[in-house]
Design an enzyme around this catalytic site. Structure first.
Site, PDB file in Angstrom:
ATOM      1  N   ASN A   7      -4.800  29.630   7.577  1.00 43.44           N
ATOM      2  CA  ASN A   7      -5.882  29.520   6.606  1.00 43.44           C
ATOM      3  C   ASN A   7      -6.651  28.246   6.957  1.00 43.44           C
ATOM      4  O   ASN A   7      -6.172  27.136   6.735  1.00 43.44           O
ATOM      5  CB  ASN A   7      -5.317  29.459   5.182  1.00 43.44           C
ATOM      6  CG  ASN A   7      -6.414  29.308   4.132  1.00 43.44           C
ATOM      7  OD1 ASN A   7      -7.414  28.628   4.353  1.00 43.44           O
ATOM      8  ND2 ASN A   7      -6.243  29.944   2.985  1.00 43.44           N
ATOM      9  N   GLU A  34      -9.940  32.299   4.893  1.00 44.22           N
ATOM     10  CA  GLU A  34     -10.882  31.365   4.263  1.00 44.22           C
ATOM     11  C   GLU A  34     -11.900  30.833   5.258  1.00 44.22           C
ATOM     12  O   GLU A  34     -12.036  29.619   5.452  1.00 44.22           O
ATOM     13  CB  GLU A  34     -10.137  30.202   3.576  1.00 44.22           C
ATOM     14  CG  GLU A  34      -9.624  30.558   2.194  1.00 44.22           C
ATOM     15  CD  GLU A  34      -9.496  29.347   1.276  1.00 44.22           C
ATOM     16  OE1 GLU A  34      -8.380  28.826   1.157  1.00 44.22           O
ATOM     17  OE2 GLU A  34     -10.512  28.943   0.677  1.00 44.22           O
ATOM     18  N   ASP A 147      -2.471  34.587   4.257  1.00 45.84           N
ATOM     19  CA  ASP A 147      -2.217  33.748   3.092  1.00 45.84           C
ATOM     20  C   ASP A 147      -1.960  34.682   1.920  1.00 45.84           C
ATOM     21  O   ASP A 147      -2.893  35.271   1.388  1.00 45.84           O
ATOM     22  CB  ASP A 147      -3.433  32.848   2.832  1.00 45.84           C
ATOM     23  CG  ASP A 147      -3.265  31.981   1.592  1.00 45.84           C
ATOM     24  OD1 ASP A 147      -2.247  32.120   0.890  1.00 45.84           O
ATOM     25  OD2 ASP A 147      -4.163  31.155   1.323  1.00 45.84           O
ATOM     26  N   ASN A 149      -0.696  33.792  -0.941  1.00 39.65           N
ATOM     27  CA  ASN A 149      -0.830  33.054  -2.197  1.00 39.65           C
ATOM     28  C   ASN A 149       0.332  33.311  -3.150  1.00 39.65           C
ATOM     29  O   ASN A 149       0.148  33.430  -4.369  1.00 39.65           O
ATOM     30  CB  ASN A 149      -2.177  33.344  -2.860  1.00 39.65           C
ATOM     31  CG  ASN A 149      -3.202  32.259  -2.538  1.00 39.65           C
ATOM     32  OD1 ASN A 149      -2.882  31.067  -2.538  1.00 39.65           O
ATOM     33  ND2 ASN A 149      -4.436  32.653  -2.268  1.00 39.65           N
ATOM     34  N   ASP A 218       2.059  31.151   3.317  1.00 38.01           N
ATOM     35  CA  ASP A 218       1.523  31.914   4.449  1.00 38.01           C
ATOM     36  C   ASP A 218       2.687  32.641   5.112  1.00 38.01           C
ATOM     37  O   ASP A 218       3.669  32.018   5.514  1.00 38.01           O
ATOM     38  CB  ASP A 218       0.839  30.971   5.440  1.00 38.01           C
ATOM     39  CG  ASP A 218      -0.313  30.221   4.785  1.00 38.01           C
ATOM     40  OD1 ASP A 218      -1.419  30.766   4.742  1.00 38.01           O
ATOM     41  OD2 ASP A 218      -0.074  29.096   4.276  1.00 38.01           O
ATOM     42  N   ASP A 247      -5.913  22.469   4.281  1.00 38.09           N
ATOM     43  CA  ASP A 247      -4.729  22.171   3.458  1.00 38.09           C
ATOM     44  C   ASP A 247      -3.541  23.069   3.837  1.00 38.09           C
ATOM     45  O   ASP A 247      -2.439  22.870   3.338  1.00 38.09           O
ATOM     46  CB  ASP A 247      -5.032  22.226   1.954  1.00 38.09           C
ATOM     47  CG  ASP A 247      -5.950  23.369   1.553  1.00 38.09           C
ATOM     48  OD1 ASP A 247      -6.262  24.222   2.412  1.00 38.09           O
ATOM     49  OD2 ASP A 247      -6.362  23.414   0.379  1.00 38.09           O
ATOM     50  N   HIS A 248      -3.768  24.043   4.726  1.00 40.78           N
ATOM     51  CA  HIS A 248      -2.685  24.877   5.269  1.00 40.78           C
ATOM     52  C   HIS A 248      -2.374  24.428   6.699  1.00 40.78           C
ATOM     53  O   HIS A 248      -3.210  23.808   7.360  1.00 40.78           O
ATOM     54  CB  HIS A 248      -3.098  26.344   5.329  1.00 40.78           C
ATOM     55  CG  HIS A 248      -3.347  26.973   3.985  1.00 40.78           C
ATOM     56  ND1 HIS A 248      -2.531  27.936   3.451  1.00 40.78           N
ATOM     57  CD2 HIS A 248      -4.336  26.773   3.074  1.00 40.78           C
ATOM     58  CE1 HIS A 248      -3.001  28.316   2.278  1.00 40.78           C
ATOM     59  NE2 HIS A 248      -4.092  27.631   2.023  1.00 40.78           N
TER      60      HIS A 248
END
Length: 280
Positions: A7, A34, A147, A149, A218, A247-248
């Site tokens: 991501n 993303e 991802d 989530n 993930d 941030d991943h």
DNA sequence: ATGTCAGGTCATACCTGA
């Protein structure tokens, strides 16, 4: 063969980080999420210069998924999940690459709970599960990477009690993920590392990466014929420490080359007979 | 509750989504 999911949190803003990682690890297939870019702003030239061919499903401002392959053009087999023609969010892309079916997904975040975004997440998971079941029925070697989530269990959260009412850890979503696995999918990271605390995401807030206050959200799910080929799985966590990073962190698997179907068919009837002879 | 990013706009300061 190395297959990764990442991501990127904005493919144009993070392009230097993405290119540096591609050059460093040289994965064969990459699922990106993303993108935060409309189709016409996807950095195709830079990706090609890095040695990859790509297909992408962009969207202005948010979401967006892409599949990259080294020295092979992914053949697109699906764009968007079936089941809701009104859903305009770019969250699913699927391709055939060298005999593998690759599904690249970006599940909805779903916060805040409760509310319409959470309901959309649950409905999306229903549609995704229905499609995943069809993929298994099709009987082709398949990997669903992205991802999701969702932190599947308490082992996947640095501090589970703080996340119980978050859409990433609500019991409904964990159950949806567990139900999906029950179809016959293998969670590659958890299978290779049954008891380890492994994270793929660290918040930008509160110095989360330095404190290792992370989440495992993930995932790469393997169909039953791919699972036996799994040689290694991991997270390139150091990428999360780079400048202007997502941030991943990139999450990957290493697969052994698939055996030809013909040799497999020939091998199975021979082996039990040989064992019987040895016993007698 | 806090906090940090990126993208986008009735734009150079705020909003949303994550």
């Amino acid at each position: 063969m190395r297959i990764a999911t990442y991501n990127v949190n904005g493919i144009n803003g993070r392009l230097p980080v993405l290119l540096k990682w591609l050059e460093l690890r040289k994965p064969d297939i990459v699922c990106l999420q993303e993108l935060k870019s409309p189709d016409e702003r996807f950095p195709e030239a830079a990706i090609q210069a890095a040695g990859y061919q790509a297909i992408w499903h962009g969207q202005k401002s948010w979401n967006g998924v892409a599949i990259l392959a080294r020295a092979a053009l992914p053949t697109e087999t699906r764009r968007g999940l079936p089941g809701d023609s009104d859903d305009l969010q770019s969250r699913y892309l699927e391709a055939e690459i060298g005999g593998l079916t690759i599904g690249c997904l970006y599940a909805p975040n779903g916060n805040p709970w409760p509310g319409p975004k959470f309901e959309y997440k649950l409905a999306w998971y229903k549609r995704f599960s229905a499609h995943a079941k069809k993929l298994l029925a099709a009987g082709r070697p398949t990997i669903l990477a992205g991802d999701y989530n969702v932190m599947p269990t308490e082992l996947d959260v640095y501090k589970p009690e703080r996340w119980v009412d978050d859409a990433l850890f609500r019991i409904e979503v964990r159950e949806a993920y567990a139900k999906l696995l029950k179809q016959g999918w293998t969670d590659a990271i958890r299978t290779r590392h049954p008891n380890a605390r492994i994270y793929t995401f660290w918040d930008y807030f509160r110095n989360a990466y330095a404190r290792n206050a992370g989440l495992r959200i993930d995932h790469l799910l393997l169909s039953p014929d791919v699972a036996p080929l799994l040689k290694a799985a991991g997270v390139d966590g150091e990428v999360r420490g780079w400048e202007k990073t997502s941030d991943h962190a990139p999450t990957w698997i290493e697969l052994a080359p698939a055996k030809k179907a013909t040799s497999k068919k020939r091998a199975t009837p021979v082996k039990p007979a040989a064992k019987k002879l040895a016993k007698r």
